[in-house]
Design an enzyme around this catalytic site. Structure first.
Site, mmCIF file in Angstrom:
data_model
loop_
_atom_site.group_PDB
_atom_site.id
_atom_site.type_symbol
_atom_site.label_atom_id
_atom_site.label_comp_id
_atom_site.label_asym_id
_atom_site.label_seq_id
_atom_site.Cartn_x
_atom_site.Cartn_y
_atom_site.Cartn_z
ATOM 1 N N LYS A 1 0.760 7.632 12.041
ATOM 2 C CA LYS A 1 1.053 6.558 11.078
ATOM 3 C C LYS A 1 -0.207 6.278 10.253
ATOM 4 C CE LYS A 1 3.796 2.370 11.485
ATOM 5 N NZ LYS A 1 4.130 1.290 12.409
HETATM 6 C C1 E4P Z 1 6.651 -0.713 11.248
HETATM 7 O O1 E4P Z 1 6.453 0.398 11.650
HETATM 8 C C2 E4P Z 1 5.926 -1.912 11.711
HETATM 9 O O2 E4P Z 1 5.518 -1.689 13.040
HETATM 10 C C3 E4P Z 1 6.751 -3.157 11.752
HETATM 11 O O3 E4P Z 1 8.093 -2.913 11.382
HETATM 12 C C4 E4P Z 1 6.121 -4.347 11.130
HETATM 13 O O4 E4P Z 1 6.982 -5.442 11.267
HETATM 14 P P1 E4P Z 1 6.507 -6.957 11.093
HETATM 15 O O5 E4P Z 1 6.438 -7.265 9.646
HETATM 16 O O6 E4P Z 1 7.582 -7.764 11.773
HETATM 17 O O7 E4P Z 1 5.169 -7.068 11.782
#
Ligand code: E4P
Length: 215
Positions: A83
């Protein structure tokens, strides 16, 4: 639409996997921090539970550090997806890692132009954050519609992974738009299965069954 669980909590991941709801998993540094364990420990445990793509995020912000971290993360297991944040250095890192056959998930996407560049760089997944856009008084799902349309127009292979999901309506809208993947927190996965009429109906059936003569 594939469903990933957006969690680093092993108990949650096991429970959702037992429901057959999990095609993959996404983590991020905030989710990992909540566990009190290292990213490597958590990712090594997740690969034993989930048989699908597992996103692990780099912490570097330069091309060199992201590529080096990405290579190390990819060595953990064949299902690891690296990522990478959607910054200029990140796009360069995606291009290199893609050329090496390493899968990438480009995260923190908030605009269609960012998504276009991620696809051009060869990203495996793009992660637009719908909930955080909603929080900023912008319709997050409109971004999903735009990205899906752009990727279809030019037949990009990059998959649209709807992230920052906050409630079941996000999931329904993502599926109606035709997003490839939705990554969902455990609480929302549980909400997907719940309907009050199911509980009421079941209670009535069980109550009525007591009136049935025993065979
Ligand atoms: C995506 O890969 C992220 O881990 C996640 O969806 C972020 O979500 P949030 O905005 O609830 O922290």
């Amino acid at each position: 639409m594939k469903i990933f669980i957006d969690s680093a909590d092993l108990g949650e991941i096991r429970e959702a996997a037992a429901m057959g709801a999990v095609d993959g998993c996404t983590t991020n540094p905030s989710l990992i921090a909540k566990t009190g364990k290292t990213q490597r420990e958590i990712i090594q445990a997740i690969v034993e539970i989930v048989d699908g793509p597992i996103s692990a995020e780099v912490l570097g912000t330069t091309y060199d550090t992201m590529v080096a971290e990405g290579r190390e993360l990819a060595k953990i297991h064949k299902n690891i997806v690296v990522k990478i944040p959607l910054i200029t250095e990140g796009l360069k890192a995606v291009r290199t890692l893609t050329a090496e056959g390493i899968k990438t998930n480009v995260t923190l996407c908030f605009s269609p132009t960012q998504a276009l560049l991620a696809a051009k760089a060869g990203a495996t997944y793009i992660s637009p954050f719908v909930g955080r856009l909603d929080d900023a008084s912008t319709e997050g799902m409109q971004l999903i519609e735009q990205i899906v349309r752009i990727y279809e127009n030019y037949a990009f292979d990059t998959e649209v992974l709807v992230a920052s999901v906050r409630h079941p309506v996000h999931v329904v809208e993502a599926a109606l738009i035709g997003a490839d993947v939705c990554t969902i927190p455990f609480k929302v996965i549980q909400q997907l299965a719940y309907h009050p009429l199911t509980d009421l109906g079941l209670a009535k059936f069980l109550e009525d069954a007591k009136k049935t003569p025993k065979a």
